[in-house]
Structure formats: structure tokens, C-alpha cells
Scaffold this motif. Structure first.
Motif, PDB file in Angstrom:
ATOM      1  N   GLY A 255     -17.665  -7.430  12.516  1.00 40.76           N
ATOM      2  CA  GLY A 255     -18.930  -7.063  13.150  1.00 40.76           C
ATOM      3  C   GLY A 255     -19.929  -8.210  13.142  1.00 40.76           C
ATOM      4  N   LEU A 256     -19.850  -9.058  12.119  1.00 36.62           N
ATOM      5  CA  LEU A 256     -20.759 -10.205  12.032  1.00 36.62           C
ATOM      6  C   LEU A 256     -20.526 -11.215  13.145  1.00 36.62           C
ATOM      7  CD1 LEU A 256     -20.652 -10.765   8.170  1.00 36.62           C
ATOM      8  CD2 LEU A 256     -22.513  -9.744   9.508  1.00 36.62           C
ATOM      9  N   ILE A 257     -19.314 -11.237  13.682  1.00 37.67           N
ATOM     10  CA  ILE A 257     -19.027 -12.163  14.791  1.00 37.67           C
ATOM     11  C   ILE A 257     -18.804 -11.394  16.100  1.00 37.67           C
ATOM     12  CG2 ILE A 257     -18.157 -14.019  13.319  1.00 37.67           C
ATOM     13  CD1 ILE A 257     -15.279 -13.091  14.142  1.00 37.67           C
ATOM     14  N   GLU A 258     -19.247 -10.155  16.117  1.00 36.64           N
ATOM     15  CA  GLU A 258     -19.241  -9.309  17.319  1.00 36.64           C
ATOM     16  C   GLU A 258     -17.851  -9.058  17.879  1.00 36.64           C
ATOM     17  OE1 GLU A 258     -22.116 -11.005  20.004  1.00 36.64           O
ATOM     18  OE2 GLU A 258     -23.774 -10.527  18.654  1.00 36.64           O
ATOM     19  N   VAL A 259     -16.892  -8.803  16.990  1.00 40.59           N
ATOM     20  CA  VAL A 259     -15.555  -8.372  17.388  1.00 40.59           C
ATOM     21  C   VAL A 259     -15.437  -6.909  16.961  1.00 40.59           C
ATOM     22  CG1 VAL A 259     -13.069  -8.669  17.043  1.00 40.59           C
ATOM     23  CG2 VAL A 259     -14.575 -10.678  17.152  1.00 40.59           C
ATOM     24  N   ARG A 260     -15.173  -6.042  17.927  1.00 40.17           N
ATOM     25  CA  ARG A 260     -15.088  -4.600  17.656  1.00 40.17           C
ATOM     26  C   ARG A 260     -13.692  -4.213  17.166  1.00 40.17           C
ATOM     27  NH1 ARG A 260     -16.894  -5.426  22.451  1.00 40.17           N
ATOM     28  NH2 ARG A 260     -15.146  -4.473  23.523  1.00 40.17           N
ATOM     29  N   VAL A 261     -13.655  -3.429  16.103  1.00 39.79           N
ATOM     30  CA  VAL A 261     -12.387  -2.871  15.633  1.00 39.79           C
ATOM     31  C   VAL A 261     -12.233  -1.524  16.317  1.00 39.79           C
ATOM     32  CG1 VAL A 261     -11.069  -2.052  13.643  1.00 39.79           C
ATOM     33  CG2 VAL A 261     -12.520  -4.087  13.425  1.00 39.79           C
ATOM     34  N   LEU A 262     -11.258  -1.428  17.230  1.00 40.29           N
ATOM     35  CA  LEU A 262     -11.070  -0.201  17.996  1.00 40.29           C
ATOM     36  C   LEU A 262     -10.208   0.807  17.255  1.00 40.29           C
ATOM     37  CD1 LEU A 262     -10.470  -1.628  21.575  1.00 40.29           C
ATOM     38  CD2 LEU A 262     -12.626  -0.955  20.480  1.00 40.29           C
ATOM     39  N   ASP A 263      -9.270   0.310  16.443  1.00 37.25           N
ATOM     40  CA  ASP A 263      -8.372   1.223  15.736  1.00 37.25           C
ATOM     41  C   ASP A 263      -7.626   0.453  14.656  1.00 37.25           C
ATOM     42  OD1 ASP A 263      -7.014   3.555  15.051  1.00 37.25           O
ATOM     43  OD2 ASP A 263      -6.236   3.914  17.070  1.00 37.25           O
ATOM     44  N   HIS A 264      -7.066   1.203  13.745  1.00 42.09           N
ATOM     45  CA  HIS A 264      -6.113   0.696  12.763  1.00 42.09           C
ATOM     46  C   HIS A 264      -5.005   1.741  12.739  1.00 42.09           C
ATOM     47  CE1 HIS A 264      -5.294  -0.999   8.466  1.00 42.09           C
ATOM     48  NE2 HIS A 264      -4.178  -0.756   9.130  1.00 42.09           N
ATOM     49  N   ILE A 265      -3.840   1.344  13.200  1.00 41.67           N
ATOM     50  CA  ILE A 265      -2.724   2.273  13.313  1.00 41.67           C
ATOM     51  C   ILE A 265      -1.764   2.038  12.167  1.00 41.67           C
ATOM     52  CG2 ILE A 265      -0.738   2.948  14.724  1.00 41.67           C
ATOM     53  CD1 ILE A 265      -2.482   2.234  17.189  1.00 41.67           C
ATOM     54  N   VAL A 266      -1.473   3.112  11.448  1.00 37.79           N
ATOM     55  CA  VAL A 266      -0.486   3.059  10.372  1.00 37.79           C
ATOM     56  C   VAL A 266       0.827   3.532  10.975  1.00 37.79           C
ATOM     57  CG1 VAL A 266       0.124   3.811   8.053  1.00 37.79           C
ATOM     58  CG2 VAL A 266      -2.290   3.558   8.676  1.00 37.79           C
ATOM     59  N   VAL A 267       1.816   2.643  10.960  1.00 38.35           N
ATOM     60  CA  VAL A 267       3.092   2.909  11.611  1.00 38.35           C
ATOM     61  C   VAL A 267       4.036   3.571  10.622  1.00 38.35           C
ATOM     62  CG1 VAL A 267       5.060   1.876  12.812  1.00 38.35           C
ATOM     63  CG2 VAL A 267       2.754   0.936  13.131  1.00 38.35           C
ATOM     64  N   GLY A 268       4.485   4.726  11.004  1.00 38.93           N
ATOM     65  CA  GLY A 268       5.454   5.489  10.226  1.00 38.93           C
ATOM     66  C   GLY A 268       6.079   6.504  11.152  1.00 38.93           C
ATOM     67  N   GLU A 269       6.433   7.618  10.609  1.00 42.91           N
ATOM     68  CA  GLU A 269       7.021   8.681  11.426  1.00 42.91           C
ATOM     69  C   GLU A 269       6.269   9.970  11.156  1.00 42.91           C
ATOM     70  OE1 GLU A 269       8.912   9.985  14.351  1.00 42.91           O
ATOM     71  OE2 GLU A 269       9.405   7.960  13.780  1.00 42.91           O
ATOM     72  N   PRO A 270       5.317  10.348  11.963  1.00 43.43           N
ATOM     73  CA  PRO A 270       4.797   9.658  13.146  1.00 43.43           C
ATOM     74  C   PRO A 270       3.738   8.630  12.739  1.00 43.43           C
ATOM     75  CG  PRO A 270       3.650  11.718  12.903  1.00 43.43           C
ATOM     76  CD  PRO A 270       4.663  11.652  11.776  1.00 43.43           C
ATOM     77  N   CYS A 271       3.187   7.918  13.716  1.00 46.13           N
ATOM     78  CA  CYS A 271       2.104   6.968  13.472  1.00 46.13           C
ATOM     79  C   CYS A 271       0.788   7.727  13.308  1.00 46.13           C
ATOM     80  CB  CYS A 271       1.961   5.998  14.640  1.00 46.13           C
ATOM     81  SG  CYS A 271       3.337   4.875  14.841  1.00 46.13           S
ATOM     82  N   VAL A 272      -0.156   7.096  12.628  1.00 48.07           N
ATOM     83  CA  VAL A 272      -1.479   7.685  12.445  1.00 48.07           C
ATOM     84  C   VAL A 272      -2.524   6.701  12.946  1.00 48.07           C
ATOM     85  CG1 VAL A 272      -3.186   8.466  10.760  1.00 48.07           C
ATOM     86  CG2 VAL A 272      -0.791   9.117  10.477  1.00 48.07           C
ATOM     87  N   SER A 273      -3.390   7.177  13.826  1.00 45.54           N
ATOM     88  CA  SER A 273      -4.518   6.396  14.325  1.00 45.54           C
ATOM     89  C   SER A 273      -5.727   6.708  13.462  1.00 45.54           C
ATOM     90  CB  SER A 273      -4.811   6.763  15.781  1.00 45.54           C
ATOM     91  OG  SER A 273      -6.112   6.348  16.137  1.00 45.54           O
ATOM     92  N   MET A 274      -6.255   5.696  12.791  1.00 45.87           N
ATOM     93  CA  MET A 274      -7.436   5.920  11.964  1.00 45.87           C
ATOM     94  C   MET A 274      -8.655   6.245  12.823  1.00 45.87           C
ATOM     95  SD  MET A 274      -6.716   3.194   8.885  1.00 45.87           S
ATOM     96  CE  MET A 274      -8.122   3.681   7.897  1.00 45.87           C
ATOM     97  N   ALA A 275      -8.703   5.718  14.049  1.00 44.26           N
ATOM     98  CA  ALA A 275      -9.813   6.039  14.954  1.00 44.26           C
ATOM     99  C   ALA A 275      -9.780   7.519  15.324  1.00 44.26           C
ATOM    100  CB  ALA A 275      -9.754   5.172  16.207  1.00 44.26           C
TER     101      ALA A 275
END
Length: 137
Positions: free
Chosen positions: A110-130
Motif C-alpha cells: 500500500g505504501l507504493i500504491e500496489v493493490r492486493v486483490l486476493d491471496h489464494i490458498v491452493v488446495g482441494e478446493p482453493c480458498v480466496s481470502m478476498a
């Protein structure tokens, strides 16, 4: 997988579907026996500029350094990012360490103005933190 990556980078495909992104990430890192943390670097229209595996770890952890993530974001000239990492156990529930790391990365970027849109945890099934409402600055 190479065809999908080429299409995403050459055609500058915008990532608009979390389901497609998760399927791609399952193919990319879902089979790995050790944790791998990576980033989909995006431009301001959320088109893929680069796909980068940043850190590799053991069967249950990968050390991630926010300073190195920020350096890579600047190298890529990214406007946004989707982080991902796999859980070799295939149990994709985000841990408290996953949530804490995501918060640290979101603040640092955020300090350099890059947006974090999601963090996906890959497994079965995947989980979107967003989708779970777990992205906090």
C-alpha cells in the motif's frame, strides 16, 4: 499450462474470474510437495504482466519476506497483485500465519500504491481470502 500462461501474458488477459484463476493455480502449484509462494503481477486494468514464484519452503511452511515482495513489485512496475501459495496437505483453510502475512504484505505494498486483490490458498478446493473477507490493510 504453458498455453494458458502465454495467453494470459501475451493477450494481456484481465483476471476477472476467481474460478479460472484458482483452476490455473491448482495446475501450477497444486501438485507440489512443498509450499511455494507466488504472485500474479497485474497492471492497472488487472491484466497479467508476470507470474512469479517468489519463495519455496518445506512441507508446511515457506518463509516470505515483505521487503523482497516490494522489490519485485517495483521491478514489475505492478499496479496490483494476486498472491498465491499451496498447502501440500491439500487442506486450503488459511492459517492465522497466512492471514497475518497477507495483512503485512497489503500494508507494505500500500505504501507504493500496489493493490492486493486476493491471496489464494491452493488446495482441494482453493480458498480466496478476498471472497472470505480476510484482506485487511
Amino acid at each position: 499450462m504453458a498455453i494458458i500462461e502465454r495467453r494470459m501474458k501475451v493477450a494481456r488477459t484481465a483476471l476477472t474470474s476467481p474460478v479460472e484463476t484458482m483452476l490455473y493455480l491448482q495446475m501450477r502449484v497444486g501438485h507440489l510437495e512443498t509450499e511455494t509462494f507466488g504472485a500474479l503481477w497485474l497492471d492497472n486494468r488487472h491484466q497479467v504482466m508476470a507470474i512469479q514464484e517468489l519463495f519455496h519452503g518445506t512441507i508446511d511452511t515457506a518463509a516470505v519476506y515483505p521487503r523482497e515482495v516490494v522489490k519485485n513489485a517495483l521491478r514489475q512496475n505492478a499496479a496490483a497483485v494476486i498472491f498465491y501459495h499451496n498447502h501440500p496437505s491439500c487442506h486450503a483453510e488459511p492459517s492465522s500465519a497466512d492471514r497475518t502475512l497477507t495483512t503485512k504484505l497489503t500494508r507494505a505494498l500500500g505504501l507504493i500504491e500496489v493493490r492486493v486483490l486476493d491471496h489464494i490458498v491452493v488446495g482441494e478446493p482453493c480458498v480466496s481470502m478476498a471472497e472470505r473477507g480476510l484482506l485487511h490493510a
